[in-house]
Design a protein around this motif. Structure first.
Motif, PDB file in Angstrom:
ATOM      1  N   GLU A 151      25.980 -16.209  27.258  1.00  0.00           N
ATOM      2  CA  GLU A 151      25.622 -14.946  26.522  1.00  0.00           C
ATOM      3  C   GLU A 151      24.497 -14.160  27.226  1.00  0.00           C
ATOM      4  OE1 GLU A 151      26.986 -13.566  23.506  1.00  0.00           O
ATOM      5  OE2 GLU A 151      28.486 -15.305  23.831  1.00  0.00           O
ATOM      6  N   ILE A 152      23.943 -14.510  28.368  1.00  0.00           N
ATOM      7  CA  ILE A 152      22.829 -14.254  29.226  1.00  0.00           C
ATOM      8  C   ILE A 152      22.976 -12.753  29.394  1.00  0.00           C
ATOM      9  CG2 ILE A 152      23.734 -14.957  31.425  1.00  0.00           C
ATOM     10  CD1 ILE A 152      20.743 -15.654  31.906  1.00  0.00           C
ATOM     11  N   ARG A 153      24.170 -12.189  29.567  1.00  0.00           N
ATOM     12  CA  ARG A 153      24.210 -10.755  29.805  1.00  0.00           C
ATOM     13  C   ARG A 153      24.051  -9.643  28.676  1.00  0.00           C
ATOM     14  NH1 ARG A 153      28.360  -8.480  34.271  1.00  0.00           N
ATOM     15  NH2 ARG A 153      27.096  -6.688  33.914  1.00  0.00           N
ATOM     16  N   LYS A 154      24.225 -10.569  27.481  1.00  0.00           N
ATOM     17  CA  LYS A 154      24.270  -9.749  26.137  1.00  0.00           C
ATOM     18  C   LYS A 154      22.567  -9.675  25.698  1.00  0.00           C
ATOM     19  CE  LYS A 154      28.944 -10.434  25.347  1.00  0.00           C
ATOM     20  NZ  LYS A 154      30.197 -11.207  24.066  1.00  0.00           N
ATOM     21  N   THR A 155      21.889 -10.377  26.374  1.00  0.00           N
ATOM     22  CA  THR A 155      20.699 -10.750  25.908  1.00  0.00           C
ATOM     23  C   THR A 155      19.588  -9.799  26.844  1.00  0.00           C
ATOM     24  OG1 THR A 155      21.125 -13.044  25.521  1.00  0.00           O
ATOM     25  CG2 THR A 155      18.761 -12.313  25.308  1.00  0.00           C
ATOM     26  N   SER A 156      18.492  -9.367  26.243  1.00  0.00           N
ATOM     27  CA  SER A 156      17.482  -8.555  27.030  1.00  0.00           C
ATOM     28  C   SER A 156      16.930  -9.460  28.175  1.00  0.00           C
ATOM     29  CB  SER A 156      16.239  -8.237  26.186  1.00  0.00           C
ATOM     30  OG  SER A 156      16.498  -7.270  25.306  1.00  0.00           O
ATOM     31  N   PRO A 157      16.655  -9.105  29.551  1.00  0.00           N
ATOM     32  CA  PRO A 157      16.724  -7.369  29.629  1.00  0.00           C
ATOM     33  C   PRO A 157      17.938  -7.018  30.290  1.00  0.00           C
ATOM     34  CG  PRO A 157      15.807  -8.563  31.560  1.00  0.00           C
ATOM     35  CD  PRO A 157      16.033  -9.575  30.652  1.00  0.00           C
ATOM     36  N   LEU A 158      18.909  -8.021  30.528  1.00  0.00           N
ATOM     37  CA  LEU A 158      20.250  -7.432  31.179  1.00  0.00           C
ATOM     38  C   LEU A 158      21.314  -6.542  30.268  1.00  0.00           C
ATOM     39  CD1 LEU A 158      21.454 -10.880  32.604  1.00  0.00           C
ATOM     40  CD2 LEU A 158      20.055  -8.904  33.775  1.00  0.00           C
ATOM     41  N   LYS A 159      20.933  -6.473  28.848  1.00  0.00           N
ATOM     42  CA  LYS A 159      21.861  -5.735  28.088  1.00  0.00           C
ATOM     43  C   LYS A 159      21.474  -4.385  28.148  1.00  0.00           C
ATOM     44  CE  LYS A 159      19.332  -6.328  23.642  1.00  0.00           C
ATOM     45  NZ  LYS A 159      19.494  -6.789  22.364  1.00  0.00           N
ATOM     46  N   GLU A 160      20.120  -4.064  28.538  1.00  0.00           N
ATOM     47  CA  GLU A 160      19.783  -2.774  28.265  1.00  0.00           C
ATOM     48  C   GLU A 160      20.070  -2.067  29.574  1.00  0.00           C
ATOM     49  OE1 GLU A 160      17.460  -4.588  25.259  1.00  0.00           O
ATOM     50  OE2 GLU A 160      17.359  -5.299  27.433  1.00  0.00           O
ATOM     51  N   ASN A 161      20.696  -2.650  30.601  1.00  0.00           N
ATOM     52  CA  ASN A 161      20.973  -2.129  31.987  1.00  0.00           C
ATOM     53  C   ASN A 161      22.441  -1.701  31.852  1.00  0.00           C
ATOM     54  OD1 ASN A 161      18.679  -2.626  34.477  1.00  0.00           O
ATOM     55  ND2 ASN A 161      18.568  -3.913  32.597  1.00  0.00           N
ATOM     56  N   GLY A 162      22.776  -0.601  32.868  1.00  0.00           N
ATOM     57  CA  GLY A 162      24.042  -0.082  32.880  1.00  0.00           C
ATOM     58  C   GLY A 162      25.137  -1.140  33.486  1.00  0.00           C
ATOM     59  N   PRO A 163      26.286  -0.800  33.678  1.00  0.00           N
ATOM     60  CA  PRO A 163      27.118  -1.748  34.406  1.00  0.00           C
ATOM     61  C   PRO A 163      27.068  -1.639  35.982  1.00  0.00           C
ATOM     62  CG  PRO A 163      28.409   0.327  33.745  1.00  0.00           C
ATOM     63  CD  PRO A 163      27.119   0.459  33.232  1.00  0.00           C
ATOM     64  N   ASP A 164      27.445  -3.045  36.658  1.00  0.00           N
ATOM     65  CA  ASP A 164      27.067  -3.138  38.197  1.00  0.00           C
ATOM     66  C   ASP A 164      28.561  -2.617  38.736  1.00  0.00           C
ATOM     67  OD1 ASP A 164      27.830  -4.562  40.699  1.00  0.00           O
ATOM     68  OD2 ASP A 164      25.637  -5.419  40.083  1.00  0.00           O
ATOM     69  N   PRO A 165      28.330  -1.584  39.681  1.00  0.00           N
ATOM     70  CA  PRO A 165      29.581  -0.962  40.088  1.00  0.00           C
ATOM     71  C   PRO A 165      30.442  -1.994  40.903  1.00  0.00           C
ATOM     72  CG  PRO A 165      27.530   0.259  40.907  1.00  0.00           C
ATOM     73  CD  PRO A 165      27.056  -1.034  40.174  1.00  0.00           C
ATOM     74  N   VAL A 166      29.944  -3.265  41.321  1.00  0.00           N
ATOM     75  CA  VAL A 166      30.820  -4.440  42.240  1.00  0.00           C
ATOM     76  C   VAL A 166      31.274  -5.377  41.160  1.00  0.00           C
ATOM     77  CG1 VAL A 166      30.946  -6.110  43.821  1.00  0.00           C
ATOM     78  CG2 VAL A 166      29.657  -3.835  44.219  1.00  0.00           C
ATOM     79  N   VAL A 167      30.194  -5.844  40.171  1.00  0.00           N
ATOM     80  CA  VAL A 167      30.723  -6.891  39.221  1.00  0.00           C
ATOM     81  C   VAL A 167      31.559  -6.544  38.125  1.00  0.00           C
ATOM     82  CG1 VAL A 167      29.844  -8.729  37.797  1.00  0.00           C
ATOM     83  CG2 VAL A 167      28.795  -8.014  39.943  1.00  0.00           C
ATOM     84  N   ASP A 168      31.253  -5.010  37.658  1.00  0.00           N
ATOM     85  CA  ASP A 168      32.010  -4.722  36.454  1.00  0.00           C
ATOM     86  C   ASP A 168      32.886  -3.490  36.823  1.00  0.00           C
ATOM     87  OD1 ASP A 168      30.350  -6.313  34.948  1.00  0.00           O
ATOM     88  OD2 ASP A 168      28.764  -5.030  35.110  1.00  0.00           O
ATOM     89  N   LYS A 169      33.682  -3.661  37.863  1.00  0.00           N
ATOM     90  CA  LYS A 169      34.410  -2.583  38.280  1.00  0.00           C
ATOM     91  C   LYS A 169      35.440  -2.347  37.164  1.00  0.00           C
ATOM     92  CE  LYS A 169      34.621  -3.541  43.246  1.00  0.00           C
ATOM     93  NZ  LYS A 169      35.310  -4.057  44.474  1.00  0.00           N
ATOM     94  N   GLU A 170      35.763  -3.044  36.237  1.00  0.00           N
ATOM     95  CA  GLU A 170      36.780  -2.623  34.912  1.00  0.00           C
ATOM     96  C   GLU A 170      36.009  -1.801  33.931  1.00  0.00           C
ATOM     97  OE1 GLU A 170      34.455  -6.223  33.886  1.00  0.00           O
ATOM     98  OE2 GLU A 170      35.677  -5.744  35.689  1.00  0.00           O
ATOM     99  N   VAL A 171      34.614  -2.021  33.922  1.00  0.00           N
ATOM    100  CA  VAL A 171      33.927  -1.054  33.208  1.00  0.00           C
ATOM    101  C   VAL A 171      33.466   0.387  33.734  1.00  0.00           C
ATOM    102  CG1 VAL A 171      31.681  -0.909  31.833  1.00  0.00           C
ATOM    103  CG2 VAL A 171      33.063  -2.871  31.750  1.00  0.00           C
ATOM    104  N   PHE A 172      33.204   0.293  35.109  1.00  0.00           N
ATOM    105  CA  PHE A 172      32.783   1.259  35.691  1.00  0.00           C
ATOM    106  C   PHE A 172      33.841   2.101  36.435  1.00  0.00           C
ATOM    107  CE2 PHE A 172      30.975   3.365  39.614  1.00  0.00           C
ATOM    108  CZ  PHE A 172      30.110   4.451  39.238  1.00  0.00           C
ATOM    109  N   THR A 173      34.467   2.979  35.589  1.00  0.00           N
ATOM    110  CA  THR A 173      35.525   3.915  36.027  1.00  0.00           C
ATOM    111  C   THR A 173      35.434   5.293  36.044  1.00  0.00           C
ATOM    112  OG1 THR A 173      36.284   3.963  33.738  1.00  0.00           O
ATOM    113  CG2 THR A 173      36.998   2.146  34.771  1.00  0.00           C
ATOM    114  N   LEU A 193      19.630   6.902  39.816  1.00  0.00           N
ATOM    115  CA  LEU A 193      18.507   5.797  40.033  1.00  0.00           C
ATOM    116  C   LEU A 193      18.047   5.216  38.676  1.00  0.00           C
ATOM    117  CD1 LEU A 193      16.125   7.739  42.398  1.00  0.00           C
ATOM    118  CD2 LEU A 193      17.621   5.790  42.938  1.00  0.00           C
ATOM    119  N   ASP A 194      18.610   5.688  37.655  1.00  0.00           N
ATOM    120  CA  ASP A 194      18.231   5.031  36.267  1.00  0.00           C
ATOM    121  C   ASP A 194      18.994   4.074  36.107  1.00  0.00           C
ATOM    122  OD1 ASP A 194      17.392   4.529  33.643  1.00  0.00           O
ATOM    123  OD2 ASP A 194      17.702   6.665  32.891  1.00  0.00           O
ATOM    124  N   GLN A 195      18.523   2.762  35.813  1.00  0.00           N
ATOM    125  CA  GLN A 195      19.034   1.581  35.912  1.00  0.00           C
ATOM    126  C   GLN A 195      19.750   1.446  34.302  1.00  0.00           C
ATOM    127  OE1 GLN A 195      19.358  -0.706  38.870  1.00  0.00           O
ATOM    128  NE2 GLN A 195      18.510   1.318  39.375  1.00  0.00           N
TER     129      GLN A 195
END
Length: 495
Positions: A151-173, A193-195
């Motif tokens: 659940e670490i990516r669903k916890t602050s501070p990671l949950k406040e950041n947008g998708p990763d273009p490499v790791v989250d290719k299924e989200v970043f469409t 530039l806004d994370q």
């Protein structure tokens, strides 16, 4: 600043040396900024990471994290100058000329924590290693996150950041990017530039992506058509994927990339691509951006704060609305204004300034309020010139007039029978003639009223006249009339 490719390099080395191994000891060094800014401490980090098995190492944009066999887990951000160093391996992706051929001192300078891992028995048989987190400028952040590993990516501070273009290719469409661009009206580079929108994109990555997509960095995000958005999406995925795959080793980047030729700003015969296209630099929202004007055309409205190298010295049109810029840029503007414009003062100060000399002259005539005025004594011999009495100021005159009206003394010449003046009988000494020295007007005391210890200008003038009268009388008094034990001046004794 480390971006998505540099963070991928750190994750690669951590997996190589720490994954599925136990951290035998941790030595954390106190830093109220690196730890304290995110609610952590060196003592807590040291206690919760020692004797822990590292089960996973991964990243999301510019963040990377390590999960252990039990919570809490470590989430780290490199900031601008943070890095991870290894005692048995060189993790640097860039070496300065002065550093080449030199051995790395250990433990390194600016270390924030030091992990030690014992030699692995069995398995791959990895050797003993020490891992150090360093940060000269103290802009990195080290924290502990209390959650389950999954659940670490669903916890602050990671949950406040947008998708990763490499790791989250299924989200970043393309659809995701299209909605993101069209619901905002900001310069496209500022959006990248806004994370909170997209994770991992920094200054050089954003410039490279926009160059590949042939888009101007200052064009508003909601002005692009579908084709332009598709180009932007594809170029971002390609640039970020290649940066991660090469672990940000610029020697493996294509020669046609802007990143290979953008760093020689201001040098002769530089900032030119292999195809002859010229690279120029513009200031976009306080950040230096490298663009190729022949490729990156403005096809719609752009923000009004673009400043090119040629236009840097041109003044903006008066009354034109300008976007807010970085604090450093604002400081420079304020410094320039301070050299040309007078400092603003409070209401009425401008009038006071024009008559400053006259006011200064007036203040020299006022008696001191903090100390009692010193009385000057007349010399016994010679005719002394009468000293001029300081003229009371308007404020002192007003105070004196208020005292006079409040404390009028009733005349004592009237009797109870009708006001006729009484004549003294023979043989009785007549009243002494009235002294030339004016009588003091004593204000009637009011019970409970607080009286000031300061003397008014009128009282000081009266005291000065009395002092002169006593000095004159002492001068005319013969020596035979001297009272025994009275203190006399030296000149009188000599006479």
């Amino acid at each position: 600043m480390p971006e998505i490719g540099e963070v991928a390099r750190i994750v690669n080395y951590l997996c190589k040396h720490l994954l599925n191994r136990t951290i035998s000891s941790c030595t954390a060094y106190t830093d109220e900024i690196v730890y304290g800014k995110v609610g952590c401490s060196a003592e807590a980090f040291q206690g919760h990471t020692a004797d822990r098995l590292v089960t996973n190492v991964a990243q999301q944009g510019k963040y990377f994290y390590l999960t252990f066999d039990k919570p809490p887990h470590a989430v780290l951000h490199l900031g601008m100058t943070g890095w991870m160093k290894f005692s048995t391996d060189d993790s640097r992706y860039y070496k300065q000329g002065k550093d080449k051929g030199l051995e790395e001192e250990w433990p390194p300078k600016y270390v924030k924590f030091l992990w030690k891992v014992e030699k692995e028995v069995g398995g791959e048989g990895r050797e003993e290693v020490e891992v150090a987190f360093v940060d000269p400028r103290r802009l990195a952040r080290i924290r502990l996150v209390e959650c389950e590993a999954g659940e670490i990516r669903k916890t602050s501070p990671l949950k406040e950041n947008g998708p990763d273009p490499v790791v989250d290719k299924e989200v970043f469409t393309v659809e995701f990017l299209s909605k993101l661009l069209r619901r905002k009206r900001v310069p496209v580079k500022a959006l990248l530039l806004d994370q909170a929108n997209i994770s991992g994109v920094g200054n050089w990555v954003a410039d490279e992506v926009l160059y590949m997509a042939r888009l101007h960095p200052e064009q508003y995000s909601n002005t692009f058509d579908d084709e332009q958005i598709k180009r932007l999406h594809d170029s971002m995925v390609n640039v970020c994927t290649l940066a991660v795959d090469t672990l940000s080793d610029s020697s493996k980047f294509p020669e046609t990339w802007l990143m290979k030729h953008r760093w020689n700003k201001g040098k002769k015969d530089s900032n030119v691509l292999p195809n002859g296209a010229k690279i120029t630099h513009v200031t976009v929202g306080g950040r230096t951006s490298a663009i190729v004007p022949s490729v990156q055309k403005k096809t719609a409205a752009v923000a009004g704060d673009v400043k090119s190298d040629d236009e840097a010295a041109v003044k903006p049109t008066k009354g034109r609305k300008r976007k807010a810029t970085s604090p450093d840029h604002n400081d420079e503007v304020k410094a320039e204004q301070a050299d040309t414009k007078p400092t603003k003062t409070r209401k009425g100060n401008a009038e006071k300034t024009s008559s400053g000399e006259a006011d200064a002259a007036k203040t020299t005539e006022r008696p001191s309020r903090s100390k009692k005025a010193k009385t000057s004594y007349v010399e016994p011999d010679g005719e002394a010139e009468e000293e001029k009495v300081a003229v009371p100021t308007k404020a002192a005159a007003k105070r004196k007039s208020r005292k006079l009206t409040a404390t009028k003394v009733e005349p004592e010449t009237e009797d109870a029978n009708g006001g006729a003046e009484q004549t003294a009988p023979d043989g009785v000494d007549k009243a002494k003639p009235e002294s030339k020295t004016p009588k003091r007007l004593v204000k009637t005391e009011i019970p409970g009223e607080r009286r000031s210890g300061r003397k008014s200008a009128g009282d000081l003038a009266i005291e000065l006249q009395e002092t002169k009268a006593r000095a004159k009388a002492a001068k005319n008094k013969p020596a035979a009339d001297a009272i025994p034990g009275e203190r006399q001046s030296m000149r009188t004794k000599l006479k």
